[in-house]
Design a protein around this motif. Structure first.
Motif, short mmCIF file in Angstrom:
data_model
loop_
_atom_site.label_atom_id
_atom_site.label_comp_id
_atom_site.label_asym_id
_atom_site.label_seq_id
_atom_site.Cartn_x
_atom_site.Cartn_y
_atom_site.Cartn_z
N HIS A 49 38.79 37.82 53.14
CA HIS A 49 38.57 36.50 53.72
C HIS A 49 38.06 36.61 55.15
O HIS A 49 36.94 36.20 55.45
CB HIS A 49 39.87 35.69 53.64
CG HIS A 49 39.80 34.36 54.30
ND1 HIS A 49 40.79 33.91 55.13
CD2 HIS A 49 38.87 33.39 54.26
CE1 HIS A 49 40.47 32.69 55.57
NE2 HIS A 49 39.31 32.36 55.06
N TRP A 83 46.68 34.44 51.98
CA TRP A 83 46.06 34.69 50.68
C TRP A 83 46.84 35.81 49.99
O TRP A 83 47.23 36.78 50.64
CB TRP A 83 44.60 35.10 50.84
CG TRP A 83 43.69 33.98 51.22
CD1 TRP A 83 44.01 32.84 51.91
CD2 TRP A 83 42.30 33.88 50.93
NE1 TRP A 83 42.90 32.06 52.07
CE2 TRP A 83 41.83 32.68 51.47
CE3 TRP A 83 41.40 34.71 50.28
CZ2 TRP A 83 40.51 32.27 51.37
CZ3 TRP A 83 40.08 34.32 50.18
CH2 TRP A 83 39.65 33.09 50.72
N GLN A 90 43.10 41.74 42.69
CA GLN A 90 42.68 40.39 42.31
C GLN A 90 43.34 39.33 43.19
O GLN A 90 44.53 39.36 43.42
CB GLN A 90 43.05 40.12 40.85
CG GLN A 90 42.57 38.80 40.32
CD GLN A 90 41.05 38.75 40.23
OE1 GLN A 90 40.44 39.63 39.67
NE2 GLN A 90 40.47 37.74 40.79
N SER A 91 42.55 38.38 43.66
CA SER A 91 43.06 37.27 44.46
C SER A 91 43.72 36.24 43.56
O SER A 91 43.23 35.93 42.48
CB SER A 91 41.90 36.59 45.20
OG SER A 91 42.30 35.35 45.71
N TRP A 92 44.83 35.69 44.03
CA TRP A 92 45.47 34.60 43.30
C TRP A 92 45.10 33.26 43.95
O TRP A 92 45.47 32.22 43.45
CB TRP A 92 46.98 34.81 43.24
CG TRP A 92 47.30 35.81 42.17
CD1 TRP A 92 46.90 37.12 42.13
CD2 TRP A 92 48.01 35.58 40.97
NE1 TRP A 92 47.33 37.71 40.99
CE2 TRP A 92 48.03 36.79 40.25
CE3 TRP A 92 48.66 34.48 40.44
CZ2 TRP A 92 48.65 36.93 39.03
CZ3 TRP A 92 49.30 34.62 39.22
CH2 TRP A 92 49.27 35.84 38.52
N CYS A 93 44.36 33.29 45.05
CA CYS A 93 43.89 32.06 45.69
C CYS A 93 42.50 31.67 45.17
O CYS A 93 42.21 30.50 45.03
CB CYS A 93 43.82 32.25 47.20
SG CYS A 93 45.40 32.61 47.95
N ASP A 94 41.67 32.67 44.93
CA ASP A 94 40.30 32.45 44.47
C ASP A 94 39.97 33.55 43.45
O ASP A 94 39.17 34.44 43.73
CB ASP A 94 39.35 32.49 45.67
CG ASP A 94 37.91 32.20 45.30
OD1 ASP A 94 37.66 31.72 44.17
OD2 ASP A 94 37.03 32.47 46.14
N LYS A 131 38.19 33.94 40.76
CA LYS A 131 36.86 34.17 40.20
C LYS A 131 35.95 34.93 41.16
O LYS A 131 35.11 35.70 40.73
CB LYS A 131 36.22 32.83 39.83
CG LYS A 131 36.86 32.20 38.60
CD LYS A 131 36.41 30.78 38.37
CE LYS A 131 35.06 30.68 37.75
NZ LYS A 131 34.66 29.31 37.46
N ASP A 132 36.11 34.70 42.46
CA ASP A 132 35.14 35.24 43.41
C ASP A 132 35.69 36.21 44.45
O ASP A 132 34.91 36.81 45.18
CB ASP A 132 34.47 34.08 44.16
CG ASP A 132 33.65 33.19 43.22
OD1 ASP A 132 32.99 33.74 42.32
OD2 ASP A 132 33.69 31.96 43.38
N THR A 133 37.02 36.35 44.55
CA THR A 133 37.56 37.14 45.64
C THR A 133 38.52 38.20 45.11
O THR A 133 39.35 37.91 44.26
CB THR A 133 38.32 36.23 46.65
OG1 THR A 133 37.44 35.19 47.07
CG2 THR A 133 38.77 37.02 47.85
N ARG A 134 38.37 39.40 45.64
CA ARG A 134 39.28 40.49 45.33
C ARG A 134 39.19 41.51 46.45
O ARG A 134 38.21 41.57 47.18
CB ARG A 134 38.97 41.12 43.98
CG ARG A 134 37.67 41.85 43.90
CD ARG A 134 37.37 42.48 42.54
NE ARG A 134 38.43 43.31 42.06
CZ ARG A 134 39.16 43.05 40.95
NH1 ARG A 134 38.92 41.98 40.24
NH2 ARG A 134 40.11 43.85 40.58
#
Length: 137
Positions: free
Chosen positions: A45, A83, A91-95, A97-100
């Motif tokens: 982020h 986040w 893997q992001s649990w906030c976003d 699909k697009d963030t990791r």
């Protein structure tokens, strides 16, 4: 793929973590229930150092007023904006699909497999071009 020895198995106790440097990258090495995971030590982020983040679990609810806290210590929360990322996958649990976070393969190997030879010095191709010696890396 190049291998880098970064720690002994007993060096990072269960639930603990350590930052290692590999090829100029700060990598956060974490022990999750005696399994090891490695993540880039930077939140995607805004770049916070994840070493300073809290290890948390998953709060789940199947209906209002009822919840359970599971997977304790399997998620990492960014210290700046909260986040959350799954440690084993990044893997992001906030976003999702697009963030990791960039994660790296970690393997435990016996010491004798790392120390046996034959030992080979790193070599580089050398060429002569118009009386100049050129080394390619």
């Amino acid at each position: 793929m190049a291998r880098f020895v970064v720690a002994k198995v007993g060096e990072i106790p269960r639930g603990e973590q350590k930052v290692v440097r590999v090829k100029g990258r700060e990598i956060l090495l974490l022990n999750v229930d005696d399994e090891y995971a490695a993540l880039l030590n930077r939140c995607p982020h805004e770049g916070a150092k994840l070493l300073c983040g809290a290890r948390v679990g998953l709060l789940e609810s199947d209906e209002p007023g009822r919840f359970s806290y599971t997977r304790q210590g399997e998620f990492l929360r960014c210290p700046w904006h909260g986040w959350e990322f799954e440690i084993r996958t990044g893997q992001s649990w906030c976003d999702p699909k697009d963030t990791r976070i960039k994660n790296y393969d970690v393997k435990i190997e016996p010491g004798e497999s790392l120390a046996k030879g034959p030992y080979v010095a790193e070599s580089f191709p050398v060429h002569v071009e118009d009386s100049y010696i050129v080394i390619y890396l």
